[in-house]
Design a protein around this motif. Sequence first.
Motif, mmCIF file in Angstrom:
data_model
loop_
_atom_site.group_PDB
_atom_site.id
_atom_site.type_symbol
_atom_site.label_atom_id
_atom_site.label_comp_id
_atom_site.label_asym_id
_atom_site.label_seq_id
_atom_site.Cartn_x
_atom_site.Cartn_y
_atom_site.Cartn_z
ATOM 1 N N ARG A 1 0.805 -1.216 0.000
ATOM 2 C CA ARG A 1 0.000 0.000 0.000
ATOM 3 C C ARG A 1 0.842 1.272 0.000
ATOM 4 N NH1 ARG A 1 -3.277 -1.072 5.353
ATOM 5 N NH2 ARG A 1 -1.177 -1.798 5.914
ATOM 6 N N LEU A 2 2.121 1.144 0.275
ATOM 7 C CA LEU A 2 2.967 2.318 0.444
ATOM 8 C C LEU A 2 3.271 2.991 -0.885
ATOM 9 C CD1 LEU A 2 5.546 0.974 3.056
ATOM 10 C CD2 LEU A 2 3.323 2.043 3.441
ATOM 11 N N PHE A 3 3.359 4.317 -0.847
ATOM 12 C CA PHE A 3 3.762 5.071 -2.032
ATOM 13 C C PHE A 3 5.247 4.859 -2.330
ATOM 14 C CE2 PHE A 3 0.229 8.175 -0.829
ATOM 15 C CZ PHE A 3 -0.663 7.594 -1.705
ATOM 16 N N ASN A 4 6.055 4.738 -1.263
ATOM 17 C CA ASN A 4 7.500 4.600 -1.420
ATOM 18 C C ASN A 4 7.987 3.417 -0.586
ATOM 19 O OD1 ASN A 4 8.098 7.158 -3.000
ATOM 20 N ND2 ASN A 4 7.132 8.031 -1.181
ATOM 21 N N ARG A 5 7.958 2.228 -1.184
ATOM 22 C CA ARG A 5 8.421 1.047 -0.476
ATOM 23 C C ARG A 5 9.938 1.035 -0.389
ATOM 24 N NH1 ARG A 5 5.683 -4.114 -3.128
ATOM 25 N NH2 ARG A 5 6.973 -5.131 -1.531
ATOM 26 N N ALA A 6 10.453 0.442 0.683
ATOM 27 C CA ALA A 6 11.897 0.310 0.839
ATOM 28 C C ALA A 6 12.422 -0.682 -0.198
ATOM 29 C CB ALA A 6 12.230 -0.143 2.249
ATOM 30 N N GLY A 7 13.665 -0.447 -0.637
ATOM 31 C CA GLY A 7 14.245 -1.296 -1.672
ATOM 32 C C GLY A 7 15.634 -1.783 -1.318
ATOM 33 N N ILE A 8 16.414 -2.087 -2.347
ATOM 34 C CA ILE A 8 17.721 -2.692 -2.150
ATOM 35 C C ILE A 8 18.680 -1.755 -1.423
ATOM 36 C CG2 ILE A 8 18.529 -1.958 -4.422
ATOM 37 C CD1 ILE A 8 19.403 -5.240 -2.536
ATOM 38 N N ALA A 9 18.615 -0.453 -1.702
ATOM 39 C CA ALA A 9 19.522 0.489 -1.034
ATOM 40 C C ALA A 9 19.252 0.520 0.466
ATOM 41 C CB ALA A 9 19.357 1.889 -1.629
ATOM 42 N N GLU A 10 17.983 0.529 0.820
ATOM 43 C CA GLU A 10 17.630 0.524 2.238
ATOM 44 C C GLU A 10 18.044 -0.797 2.893
ATOM 45 O OE1 GLU A 10 15.381 3.600 0.235
ATOM 46 O OE2 GLU A 10 15.553 1.439 -0.181
ATOM 47 N N PHE A 11 17.900 -1.889 2.156
ATOM 48 C CA PHE A 11 18.294 -3.194 2.703
ATOM 49 C C PHE A 11 19.788 -3.237 3.006
ATOM 50 C CE2 PHE A 11 19.958 -7.481 2.275
ATOM 51 C CZ PHE A 11 19.133 -8.188 3.142
ATOM 52 N N ILE A 12 20.581 -2.694 2.104
ATOM 53 C CA ILE A 12 22.038 -2.702 2.312
ATOM 54 C C ILE A 12 22.409 -1.899 3.556
ATOM 55 C CG2 ILE A 12 24.220 -1.885 1.350
ATOM 56 C CD1 ILE A 12 23.080 -2.585 -1.438
ATOM 57 N N ASN A 13 21.783 -0.748 3.723
ATOM 58 C CA ASN A 13 22.059 0.065 4.913
ATOM 59 C C ASN A 13 21.627 -0.644 6.190
ATOM 60 O OD1 ASN A 13 23.239 2.282 3.634
ATOM 61 N ND2 ASN A 13 21.278 3.282 3.280
#
Length: 423
Positions: A378-390
Amino acid sequence: MTKNYAESSAPINDPKRSTSTLACGVVGNCALSALVDEMGRMVWCCLPRFDGDPVFNALLDESENGSLWSIEIENFARSEQFYEPNTAVLHTRLFDTDGRGIEITDVAPRFMSRDRMYRPLMLVRRVRPLDSAVRIRVRLRPRFDWGRQIPTVTQGSHHIRYVGAATTLRLNTDTSLSYILTESFFVLDQTANFLLGPDETLAEGIEDTARMFEKETIRYWRTWSRRLAVPLEWQDVVIRAAITLKMSLYEDTGAIIAAMTTSVPEAPGSSRNWDYRYCWLRDAFFVVRALNSLSEVGTMEDYMRWLTNVVARSKGGHIQPLYGIGLEEMLPELIVDHLPGYRGHTPVRVGNQAQEHYQHDVYGNIILGATQAFLDQRLFNRAGIAEFINLEAVGEQAFKVYAEPDAGMWELRSRARVHTSSV
């Protein structure tokens, strides 16, 4: 979440009741907030942010030097206070000894305008007689620099300016400026409107603006509340709690404050009077989890903006248990000596030394607070690979400090030990 506010409809029979009672209503718009006591006195409001200068500080200073915004009825007898249902719009009713009364409506404007959220640094107060004309008095006494600075007051055609060294506030009103400046009682026979905010000219008339701000803010909060997934049981208190949690969001950055006040003691005479107007990662996670459980995921999205910056800046190293709402790392703890404190309980503190602590449970709170952002469609801006790495680096840091002594969730100031909550 430290909870310092409550709503009450209980009569108040003592007109000399302390201004610093915690039976206060809170109004806010995710940019500012204000506490209003049961007698309609605005006793706490910080500008231009939650952690800013309290332009109304009577919560911590009950003397004549304290700053507040009161609207008083002559021959006061009792009061009651309640919210407009499912909103953050607050009503306070004051009655005199003859049973006549007024209703004060407090609004922190918040609604969609021009495809964005409109949340000005403004407080709107509307005062109407309930049955017949009554005499009231308005005392508007802002102060700056933690009460040290009395502003210079200037008058325009329909406004009063309160000018400080770094801040200027403007009151726009359709009632007599003379009565406000002299703090005289006057007859109220129709609705009076007061808008206190930046030193800017209103785009529309005073009454039209105040009425529109109230109407649109009510519409916003009712729409927001309607979307909550709440049980049928205890629905009113769940919605009220959810609105209070939402008002703890500083939407500009996405930070979530632990409380809107500072220096309210944990216990009388304890000196444990802390400044909670900052973002603890632990408390913020609890807020996000609570609102997510009600299907309100917008706050999580906003918080992720702030959290992503915290994580990226740490570069896989130490993360503080709290930061300022603008990502400030340094929050030096100072004592404001000239303020007497809540009900005389000193000290009054600004800043929080806990920013120096090592509290290892913070890493788990980061991961738990961010997990849903990867999965919720439902989110407009889901977390992705960059957030996962951090976040992967956060996990590595958690493993590195596993079973190491820390200050713990109770924030021990003089010693470190291994805490179950941290491992």
